[in-house]
Design a protein around this motif. Structure first.
Motif, PDB file in Angstrom:
ATOM      1  N   ARG A 281       0.845  -1.201   0.000  1.00  0.00           N
ATOM      2  CA  ARG A 281       0.000   0.000   0.000  1.00  0.00           C
ATOM      3  C   ARG A 281       0.886   1.258   0.000  1.00  0.00           C
ATOM      4  NH1 ARG A 281      -3.934   2.882  -1.739  1.00  0.00           N
ATOM      5  NH2 ARG A 281      -4.852   4.314  -0.249  1.00  0.00           N
ATOM      6  N   ALA A 282       1.917   1.245   0.827  1.00  0.00           N
ATOM      7  CA  ALA A 282       2.804   2.413   0.901  1.00  0.00           C
ATOM      8  C   ALA A 282       3.484   2.654  -0.448  1.00  0.00           C
ATOM      9  CB  ALA A 282       3.846   2.202   1.998  1.00  0.00           C
ATOM     10  N   ALA A 283       3.906   1.561  -1.106  1.00  0.00           N
ATOM     11  CA  ALA A 283       4.570   1.707  -2.408  1.00  0.00           C
ATOM     12  C   ALA A 283       3.599   2.266  -3.440  1.00  0.00           C
ATOM     13  CB  ALA A 283       5.118   0.345  -2.863  1.00  0.00           C
ATOM     14  N   ARG A 284       2.322   1.826  -3.366  1.00  0.00           N
ATOM     15  CA  ARG A 284       1.329   2.344  -4.326  1.00  0.00           C
ATOM     16  C   ARG A 284       1.072   3.829  -4.098  1.00  0.00           C
ATOM     17  NH1 ARG A 284      -0.849  -2.703  -3.454  1.00  0.00           N
ATOM     18  NH2 ARG A 284      -2.417  -1.980  -1.965  1.00  0.00           N
ATOM     19  N   VAL A 285       1.092   4.250  -2.836  1.00  0.00           N
ATOM     20  CA  VAL A 285       0.889   5.676  -2.541  1.00  0.00           C
ATOM     21  C   VAL A 285       2.056   6.494  -3.093  1.00  0.00           C
ATOM     22  CG1 VAL A 285       0.794   7.370  -0.658  1.00  0.00           C
ATOM     23  CG2 VAL A 285      -0.615   5.300  -0.553  1.00  0.00           C
ATOM     24  N   VAL A 286       3.270   5.987  -2.908  1.00  0.00           N
ATOM     25  CA  VAL A 286       4.446   6.681  -3.459  1.00  0.00           C
ATOM     26  C   VAL A 286       4.327   6.764  -4.982  1.00  0.00           C
ATOM     27  CG1 VAL A 286       6.951   6.520  -3.809  1.00  0.00           C
ATOM     28  CG2 VAL A 286       5.974   6.118  -1.533  1.00  0.00           C
TER      29      VAL A 286
END
Ligand code: SF4
Ligand code: SF4
Length: 300
Positions: A281-286
């Motif tokens: 999820r964090a990577a998708r937000v980045v």
């Protein structure tokens, strides 16, 4: 002049460029439920309890001049409504199960402590960072420390929520080489409900700091069920893109490492059952923020 701090972290690599020393100032006007530094919220020193070290001897209860409170199971409990933070229970505990968090320091004393690792700063392009709590809650102290560190030729960074009077925020930015500015919730109603303050004054401070030319990095805590909604991410990107100079955004995924701190303060934490923000999820937000034209990074 003195201030109250609760930690000095040496060799930090997450609070600005290079190797840094970060001073954490006590006190914060906000009420973010996910706060990972709960020991920084109250402006004054507090008692921490390390329950796993407690042997149940109750020497602390005997030493306490306040009404003695112990649980039915015989374990001590700190009556924080009447605790005067005298430290007698800390001195009485031979197991080291009670500690004081928060100490008073002078401007010069803290600047001396921060300057100790100057060779590392010079080698790595690092410096000193003021964090919290909200460092600008002790405004005159924080400004004096920034000014003295700058006079001594140290790179200065300010880690702030932006919850400060406009004149204080402007003076602090002028004394900082870098501002790390938290943006959490961009919907005004949700901001009021979750952060406990009006959003607009914080955004005004952000626009003023950005306009002043002081380098600014946004820090965005990615909190499941609180800040990670699609509309909030869109509003975050829109807000940063509306600034003149700022494009860098650090995404800070929620983790549960603060749970122990709440237990030590004998407080419940409503996020006890909340899962960590997933790496995916964090990577998708980045990726999303990068796709919007921002210099987005994970962590830091
Ligand atoms: S003095 Fe220390 S070990 Fe004894 S009851 Fe108090 S906290 Fe526990
Ligand atoms: S700090 Fe002093 S008043 Fe507070 S619990 Fe300990 S002994 Fe009691």
């Amino acid at each position: 002049m003195t201030g109250t701090i609760f930690n000095v972290q040496r060799y930090s690599v997450h609070d600005g460029p290079g190797i840094r020393t970060t001073a954490f100032l006590k006190g914060c006007p906000l009420t973010c439920s996910w706060c990972h530094n709960p020991e920084g919220v109250e402006p004054t020193p507090e008692i921490l309890v390390l329950a796993d070290r407690c042997a149940g001897c109750l020497a602390c209860v005997e030493a306490c001049p306040q009404p003695k409170v112990e649980r039915a199971d015989g374990t001590p409990w700190t009556n924080r409504a009447v605790c005067q933070v005298c430290g007698r229970c800390v001195a009485a505990c031979v197991r080291g199960a009670r500690k004081l968090v928060g100490r008073e320091v002078t401007v010069e004393g803290l600047a001396d402590e921060l300057e100790r690792d100057r060779p590392f700063y010079e080698e790595s392009g690092g410096g000193v960072t003021l964090s919290g709590g909200e460092p600008l809650m002790q405004a005159e102290f924080a400004l004096a420390v920034l000014e003295l560190c700058r006079k001594r030729g140290l790179h200065t960074a300010l880690d702030t929520s932006g919850a400060a009077p406009a004149d204080v925020a402007a003076r602090a930015a002028a004394l900082s080489d870098l501002v790390l500015f938290d943006l959490k919730q961009l919907d005004p109603d949700m901001h009021r409900n979750t952060v406990g303050a009006e959003l607009e004054p914080i955004l005004e401070n952000l626009r003023a700091i950005d306009g002043s030319g002081t380098e600014t990095w946004i820090r965005f805590p990615l909190i499941p069920e609180a800040t990670d909604a699609r509309e909030n991410l869109r509003a975050l990107a829109d807000t940063v893109l509306s600034l003149t100079n700022t494009r860098r955004v650090h995404v800070l995924p929620f983790h549960r490492t603060a749970a122990d701190k709440y237990a030590r303060l004998e407080r419940s934490w409503r996020h006890d059952d909340l899962p960590d923000a997933s790496e995916g999820r964090a990577a998708r937000v980045v990726d999303y923020l990068t796709g919007r034209g921002l210099d987005a990074r994970l962590g830091g």
